[in-house]
Design an enzyme around this catalytic site. Structure first.
Site, PDB file in Angstrom:
ATOM      1  N   LYS A   6      -2.329  -1.491  -3.707  1.00  0.00           N
ATOM      2  CA  LYS A   6      -3.215  -0.324  -3.623  1.00  0.00           C
ATOM      3  C   LYS A   6      -2.389   0.949  -3.714  1.00  0.00           C
ATOM      4  O   LYS A   6      -1.365   1.028  -3.029  1.00  0.00           O
ATOM      5  CB  LYS A   6      -3.951  -0.396  -2.283  1.00  0.00           C
ATOM      6  CG  LYS A   6      -4.839   0.786  -1.998  1.00  0.00           C
ATOM      7  CD  LYS A   6      -5.368   0.704  -0.593  1.00  0.00           C
ATOM      8  CE  LYS A   6      -6.073   2.012  -0.300  1.00  0.00           C
ATOM      9  NZ  LYS A   6      -6.405   2.135   1.091  1.00  0.00           N
ATOM     10  N   LYS A  26       0.854  -1.186   0.000  1.00  0.00           N
ATOM     11  CA  LYS A  26       0.000   0.000   0.000  1.00  0.00           C
ATOM     12  C   LYS A  26       0.889   1.234   0.000  1.00  0.00           C
ATOM     13  O   LYS A  26       1.766   1.391   0.861  1.00  0.00           O
ATOM     14  CB  LYS A  26      -0.892  -0.021   1.238  1.00  0.00           C
ATOM     15  CG  LYS A  26      -1.770   1.215   1.373  1.00  0.00           C
ATOM     16  CD  LYS A  26      -2.770   1.033   2.484  1.00  0.00           C
ATOM     17  CE  LYS A  26      -3.543   2.308   2.756  1.00  0.00           C
ATOM     18  NZ  LYS A  26      -4.523   2.137   3.832  1.00  0.00           N
TER      19      LYS A  26
END
Ligand code: PBG
Length: 351
Positions: free
Chosen positions: A275, A222
């Protein structure tokens, strides 16, 4: 050569003796919709989608200013939205909670009557077949908006900066949150805080509490991305000061993604996530190739959604086509699952 002579020739080639020197004709397989469909490599399916829901206290629903078509929902409205998902063939939702009150630790995050806890129970009761995924992080619940317990006050740790997100004290909270979601019937927990050891801590906690069969979808890779802007309106979880760069990854890095993914696999993650998705398609591909055995999710984040919505509202792009092209690209890059606010629209368009 005269014009009548030219018209009588069998070949339209202007050169004598030439039939064709074009050896490769990939266009043969693009000539008709039916042939194109036969050789299509990537197919979107409503089962690929995980639909995010924001749940808050109170009644009714309120649209998020920066995310047209996305709402903060009451518990009852979260059931309604999950039903709409089920009806359109989307069989998973991921829940984010907006608590009544925030504090330095985020106590509602693991409270029995917390907002997410209520919503999990309600959705599982009304639609048992719906896969309920929960986001496990502190930022929506803490008054400072950070993803962990801060280095300040009674927790102060000399040698670390004031306000630094403390890793190991945060792990205990994450395990508590995951267990409390499990107790309400969550099907998958998804830690999103990028704390070191978060998967192991949650795995230990779940196993200890008797939830050894509950899968962990780790937000393994992320990035500290500016594409989360609209989400922070939606979840009211913007940091009150500073940023998330001490735990989320530097957008410039891809080798580090392999390290993060390897650690989470070793700690027992059942699924991995990259992400955001769109600016990180190369990362999705690299991680998928390195861990082909792991189911891979990609999070098509709020900023990616809002950009399409804004451009479409201006008539600058065709929303349906651009959305499906985007989702196809994420899947083509290697994602098996896509967390996306477009899920219901896309499901409708795919039918
Ligand atoms: C953290 C979390 C965030 C998002 C999902 N989980 C925000 C953040 O890390 O700042 C962002 C999702 C999106 O932008 O759609 N709980």
């Amino acid at each position: 050569m005269t014009l009548p002579e030219l018209k009588n020739r069998q070949s339209i080639s202007l050169f004598d003796n030439r039939t064709s020197n074009v050896v490769h004709r990939p266009r043969r397989l693009r000539a008709t919709p039916a042939i194109r469909a036969m050789v299509r490599e990537t197919e979107l399916n409503t089962r690929d989608f995980i639909y995010p829901l924001f749940v808050r206290h109170g009644s009714g629903r309120s649209e998020i200013r920066s995310m047209p078509g996305v709402y903060q929902l009451s518990v009852a409205e979260s059931i309604r939205e999950a039903e709409a998902a089920a009806k359109s063939g989307v069989n998973a939702v991921i829940l984010f909670g907006i608590p009544k009150e925030k504090d330095p630790i985020g106590l509602e995050n693991f409270a029995e009557d917390g907002i997410v806890q209520q919503s999990i129970r309600a959705i599982k009761k009304e639609i048992p077949e719906m896969v309920v995924v929960t986001d496990v992080c502190l930022c929506e619940y803490t008054d400072h908006g950070h993803c962990g317990i801060l280095n300040t006050g009674e927790h102060f740790h000399a040698g670390l900066p004031e306000g630094y997100v403390l890793n190991d004290p945060t792990l205990d909270v994450l395990a508590k949150v995951a267990i409390s979601h499990a107790e309400c019937g969550a099907d998958i927990v998804a830690p999103s805080g990028m704390m070191d050891g978060m998967v192991a801590a949650i795995r230990d906690g779940l196993d200890f509490a008797g939830y050894e069969n509950l899968p962990i979808l780790s937000y393994a890779v992320k990035y500290a991305s500016s594409f989360y802007g609209p989400f922070r309106d939606a979840a009211e979880g913007a940091p009150k000061f500073g940023d998330r760069k001490s735990h989320q990854m530097d957008p410039a890095n891809v080798r580090e993604a392999l390290r993060e993914a390897a650690i989470d696999v070793a700690e027992g993650a059942d699924m991995l996530m990259v992400k955001p998705a769109l600016a990180y398609l190369d990362v999705i591909r690299v991680v998928k190739d390195a861990f082909p055995e792991m189911p891979m999710a990609a999070y098509n984040v709020s900023g990616e959604y809002s950009m399409i919505k804004a451009a479409a509202a201006n008539g600058w792009v065709d929303e349906q086509k651009v959305t499906l092209e985007t989702l196809t690209a994420i899947k083509r890059a290697g994602a098996d699952l896509i967390i996306t606010y477009h899920a219901l629209d896309a499901a409708r368009w795919l039918k």
